[in-house]
Design a protein around this motif. Structure first.
Motif, mmCIF file in Angstrom:
data_model
loop_
_atom_site.group_PDB
_atom_site.id
_atom_site.type_symbol
_atom_site.label_atom_id
_atom_site.label_comp_id
_atom_site.label_asym_id
_atom_site.label_seq_id
_atom_site.Cartn_x
_atom_site.Cartn_y
_atom_site.Cartn_z
ATOM 1 N N UNK A 1 0.811 -1.156 0.028
ATOM 2 C CA UNK A 1 -0.035 -0.015 0.153
ATOM 3 C C UNK A 1 0.833 1.438 0.025
ATOM 4 N N UNK A 2 0.360 2.323 -0.926
ATOM 5 C CA UNK A 2 0.985 3.568 -0.579
ATOM 6 C C UNK A 2 0.312 4.455 0.405
ATOM 7 N N UNK A 3 1.061 4.912 1.311
ATOM 8 C CA UNK A 3 0.349 5.508 2.617
ATOM 9 C C UNK A 3 -0.422 6.749 2.036
ATOM 10 N N UNK A 4 0.236 7.486 1.441
ATOM 11 C CA UNK A 4 -0.146 8.910 0.776
ATOM 12 C C UNK A 4 0.356 8.894 -0.651
ATOM 13 N N UNK A 5 -0.686 9.450 -1.495
ATOM 14 C CA UNK A 5 -0.211 9.650 -2.874
ATOM 15 C C UNK A 5 -0.130 11.302 -3.065
ATOM 16 N N UNK A 6 0.468 11.957 -3.613
ATOM 17 C CA UNK A 6 0.381 13.425 -3.670
ATOM 18 C C UNK A 6 0.985 13.838 -5.032
ATOM 19 N N UNK A 7 0.548 15.162 -5.125
ATOM 20 C CA UNK A 7 1.020 16.026 -6.332
ATOM 21 C C UNK A 7 2.074 16.838 -5.885
ATOM 22 N N UNK A 8 3.145 17.152 -6.577
ATOM 23 C CA UNK A 8 4.062 17.935 -6.350
ATOM 24 C C UNK A 8 4.161 19.346 -7.033
ATOM 25 N N UNK A 9 4.175 20.298 -6.120
ATOM 26 C CA UNK A 9 4.290 21.764 -6.871
ATOM 27 C C UNK A 9 5.753 21.896 -7.258
ATOM 28 N N UNK A 10 5.788 23.042 -8.023
ATOM 29 C CA UNK A 10 7.058 23.275 -8.804
ATOM 30 C C UNK A 10 6.899 25.032 -8.880
ATOM 31 N N UNK A 11 7.869 25.651 -9.456
ATOM 32 C CA UNK A 11 7.757 26.898 -9.713
ATOM 33 C C UNK A 11 8.696 27.855 -8.761
ATOM 34 N N UNK A 12 8.182 28.779 -8.140
ATOM 35 C CA UNK A 12 8.957 29.668 -7.067
ATOM 36 C C UNK A 12 9.017 28.885 -5.783
ATOM 37 N N UNK A 13 9.848 27.593 -5.762
ATOM 38 C CA UNK A 13 9.879 26.956 -4.355
ATOM 39 C C UNK A 13 10.754 27.611 -3.454
ATOM 40 N N UNK A 14 11.523 28.863 -3.744
ATOM 41 C CA UNK A 14 12.505 29.446 -2.775
ATOM 42 C C UNK A 14 11.520 30.505 -2.036
ATOM 43 N N UNK A 15 10.636 31.117 -2.781
ATOM 44 C CA UNK A 15 9.717 31.666 -2.166
ATOM 45 C C UNK A 15 8.665 31.027 -1.101
ATOM 46 N N UNK A 16 8.057 29.885 -1.669
ATOM 47 C CA UNK A 16 7.320 28.976 -0.788
ATOM 48 C C UNK A 16 8.142 28.581 0.414
ATOM 49 N N UNK A 17 9.539 28.217 0.332
ATOM 50 C CA UNK A 17 10.039 28.042 1.450
ATOM 51 C C UNK A 17 10.551 29.022 2.423
ATOM 52 N N UNK A 18 10.479 30.180 1.673
ATOM 53 C CA UNK A 18 10.800 31.516 2.736
ATOM 54 C C UNK A 18 9.374 31.688 3.508
ATOM 55 N N UNK A 19 8.252 31.369 2.704
ATOM 56 C CA UNK A 19 6.883 31.711 3.327
ATOM 57 C C UNK A 19 6.916 30.564 4.452
ATOM 58 N N UNK B 1 6.435 31.300 8.436
ATOM 59 C CA UNK B 1 5.159 30.759 9.401
ATOM 60 C C UNK B 1 5.954 29.939 10.444
ATOM 61 N N UNK B 2 7.024 29.115 10.369
ATOM 62 C CA UNK B 2 7.531 28.382 11.445
ATOM 63 C C UNK B 2 7.922 29.443 12.359
ATOM 64 N N UNK B 3 8.877 30.329 12.076
ATOM 65 C CA UNK B 3 9.502 31.279 12.877
ATOM 66 C C UNK B 3 8.296 32.111 13.811
ATOM 67 N N UNK B 4 7.405 32.433 12.972
ATOM 68 C CA UNK B 4 6.221 33.317 13.779
ATOM 69 C C UNK B 4 5.741 32.427 14.886
ATOM 70 N N UNK B 5 5.343 31.249 14.254
ATOM 71 C CA UNK B 5 4.647 30.164 15.370
ATOM 72 C C UNK B 5 5.591 29.926 16.752
ATOM 73 N N UNK B 6 6.717 29.830 16.412
ATOM 74 C CA UNK B 6 7.763 29.353 17.125
ATOM 75 C C UNK B 6 7.887 30.635 18.459
#
Length: 184
Positions: free
Chosen positions: A87-105, A109-114
């Protein structure tokens, strides 16, 4: 209440994801299929929080995202997280594009909530759009991968960040926006 911070999609893109999901169903013996309204991109899973945390979360994210501008992503491939046996536990679609900006976002969020007492995620951020769980395939996964990579999905406009309430209603998982922070 169970919550997470994520990015929602336009209805037309969700309908396109359903088409890809339907193809996956057609080459599968079984699986649990995500409902159209639940397709999203998670930035941070918060788990159970008290209702009085909502305003604090909104304040810190509004402040720290006030100069963050919108951007776009696109679905370019797919993958899975392995489960037990075949069984595949999770099947997902992968985003591409401005992944640097996504990682910054994600990092903001991580730092804000921390800063207001939430633990940081220990695993690396792996952006993905879950479309199914506990899938047992009839055909090789590569057949689905080829389908996804040839499909022309609309862009994913990343124009806001949403705190979602996740609850089970009539045996169905329902995500309800509690607040939305618009990006520039």
């Amino acid at each position: 209440m169970r919550t997470f911070i994520g990015i929602d999609f336009p209805r037309k893109l969700k309908e396109q994801i359903v088409e890809a999901q339907s193809y996956l169903k057609s080459i599968s013996k079984k699986g649990r299929w995500k409902y159209i309204d639940n397709f999203h991109l998670t930035l941070k899973f918060l788990g159970e929080i008290e209702y009085d945390h909502v305003e604090k979360i909104k304040e810190v994210l509004t402040k720290n995202l006030e100069s963050f501008s919108s951007f776009s992503l696109k679905i370019f491939s797919c993958g899975y997280f392995k489960g037990s046996k075949n069984a595949l536990r999770v099947v997902y679609l992968k985003p591409d594009g401005d992944l640097d900006k996504l990682n910054n976002l994600y990092q903001i969020v991580e730092d804000s909530l921390y800063s207001i007492g939430f633990e940081k995620e220990k695993r690396d951020y792996t952006p993905h759009i879950t479309i199914a769980q506990d899938v047992i395939l009839d055909e090789p996964f590569d057949k689905f991968k080829q389908y996804v990579e040839n499909y022309k999905f609309d862009l994913i406009p990343v124009e806001s960040v949403i705190l979602f309430l996740s609850e089970e209603i009539d045996r169905k998982r329902v995500y309800t926006p509690l607040f939305e922070i618009k990006l520039k």
